[in-house]
Enzyme design. Structure first.
Site, PDB file in Angstrom:
ATOM      1  N   SER A 166       4.135  -4.400  45.280  1.00 38.23           N
ATOM      2  CA  SER A 166       5.444  -4.157  44.675  1.00 38.23           C
ATOM      3  C   SER A 166       5.393  -3.608  43.254  1.00 38.23           C
ATOM      4  CB  SER A 166       6.279  -5.430  44.711  1.00 38.23           C
ATOM      5  OG  SER A 166       5.632  -6.468  44.014  1.00 38.23           O
ATOM      6  N   HIS A 194       8.437  -3.250  50.720  1.00 40.42           N
ATOM      7  CA  HIS A 194       8.585  -1.893  50.189  1.00 40.42           C
ATOM      8  C   HIS A 194       8.175  -0.806  51.177  1.00 40.42           C
ATOM      9  CE1 HIS A 194       9.583  -3.358  46.190  1.00 40.42           C
ATOM     10  NE2 HIS A 194       8.736  -4.327  46.463  1.00 40.42           N
ATOM     11  N   LYS A 226      16.072  -3.835  49.845  1.00 47.30           N
ATOM     12  CA  LYS A 226      15.418  -2.647  49.285  1.00 47.30           C
ATOM     13  C   LYS A 226      15.886  -1.405  50.045  1.00 47.30           C
ATOM     14  CE  LYS A 226      12.550  -5.663  46.950  1.00 47.30           C
ATOM     15  NZ  LYS A 226      11.729  -6.840  47.121  1.00 47.30           N
TER      16      LYS A 226
END
Ligand SMILES: *Cc1c(COP(=O)(O)O)cnc(C)c1O
Length: 376
Positions: A166, A194, A226
């Site tokens: 991250s 991610h 995200k």
């Protein structure tokens, strides 16, 4: 209490480690620090799905999943996430932090061991630290050290890693980790917060890109805040894994279910993730433009092909100062400092979104170049 806490706060300030919140108005600046990689947080279709569901379900879910908070919207989303990830089942959690802490704790007993990459996300580290199992960390992506640690361990072994890291943007060697896990009879858990939406042809993340099945990566975690642009998280895996978590993950059992309207909004964003491949393509082209430009300007980017492109600064004060200078120039870029990253590894964490334009990237490069020249 006041004087003791005030002294601790003062010490953070002296080290350049004091954190403050900024009220964000991204109408006037270009946002280069969000994890909304595909630009779905403000997507019209996602918003419409959210509003429509709020009219039906209301705002709050009213209760935990096992009491009476589990709605049709949650259930449908879980089934779609299972299909999307190619796993038997998926289970929604209210946040990624809770998914990680709850899952690691539910799977390990006294005498077991958990092995974590040193650069894992704090929620994974906290999950390991708060479990009753032995907690061991291996240097970033160091498979030799991991194998050594595994060899010396008794009890059930669980290897835990970020997929895309991250704060660094690089990816874990998942093929090798899956192989080691099999050889050492360890379980493998991958947090692809991610990677989902961004990597893989359909946006199925690192496991799709590397073609890793439920056998290779039996415990797969993803977040919805995200690239999905909404909120919440999930664990995907076998029927048995998911049933185990429903029975014993305390962060699943003892908390209020996500608002069902969030689940409906996420179903809409999942459809977009799968079908609107232009978003991934555009994102990739912006990343390539930035990396090529930065190399020409000798900007010290850390090695990453993901939308997370960290620019190494080192000193915490300087990182904060550059972030402020960028803000004055119209760019929102956050400085990441210890303890989120190791000492002397403060950085600007620059992230890209499919909604950026090529001109935004060009202007950012120009500004970074100017700030660097001022310095050297
Ligand atoms: C953001 C993040 C989390 C936490 O997810 P939340 O839903 O924000 O709590 C967990 N793991 C990684 C790698 C993350 O980047």
């Amino acid at each position: 209490m006041e004087s003791k806490l005030a002294a601790q706060l003062e010490s953070l300030k002296l080290q350049g480690l004091y954190r403050s919140r900024r009220i964000i108005d991204d109408k006037t600046v270009v946002n280069f620090c969000s994890n909304d990689y595909l630009g779905l947080a403000k997507n019209e279709t996602v918003i419409a799905a959210f509003k429509k569901a709020a009219d039906i379900y209301g705002v709050g879910s009213g209760s935990a999943h096992l009491i009476c908070g589990h709605s049709y919207a949650h259930h449908a989303l879980e089934e779609e996430l299972a299909q999307f990830t190619g796993r038997e089942r998926a289970l929604l959690f209210s946040t990624g932090y809770m998914a990680n802490v709850g899952t690691i704790n539910a799977l390990l007993k006294q005498g077991d061991s958990v092995f974590e990459d040193k650069l894992n996300h704090a929620s994974l580290l906290d999950g390991g630290l708060s479990s009753v199992a032995h907690f061991k960390r291996y240097p970033h992506a160091d498979l030799k050290q991991l194998e050594k640690l595994l060899t010396g361990a008794n009890g059930q072994k669980l290897i835990v890693t970020d997929g895309v890291f991250s704060m660094d943007g690089d990816v874990a060697p998942l093929h090798e980790l899956a192989k080691i896990a099999t050889q050492k009879s360890a379980w493998l858990m991958v947090d692809d917060a991610h990677g989902f939406g961004v990597l893989g042809k359909m946006g199925g993340g690192l496991v799709e890109e590397l073609n890793l099945t439920q056998n290779d990566v039996p415990i797969l975690m993803g977040t919805l805040g995200k690239a999905f642009g909404t909120f919440g998280a999930f664990i995907a895996g076998s029927e048995t894994l998911i049933e185990t978590l429903i029975q014993s993950a305390r962060t699943y059992i003892y908390t209020t279910a996500l608002p069902p309207a969030i689940a409906e909004a996420t179903r809409a964003s999942l459809k977009i993730i799968i079908h609107e491949t232009w978003r991934r393509e555009k994102l990739q082209s912006l990343i390539t433009q930035f990396k090529t430009g930065a190399a020409q300007l000798n900007l010290p980017l850390m090695p990453s092909d993901s939308p997370i492109q960290p620019l190494l600064i080192g000193d915490s004060f300087r990182a904060t100062q550059m972030s402020e200078q960028l803000l004055n120039a119209g760019f929102l870029v956050s400085a990441i400092r210890p303890p989120t990253v190791p000492k002397n590894k403060a950085r600007l964490r620059i992230t890209f979104s499919a909604l950026h334009e090529s001109e935004d990237v060009a202007r950012l490069l120009e500004t970074l170049h100017r700030l660097y020249k001022l310095e050297n």
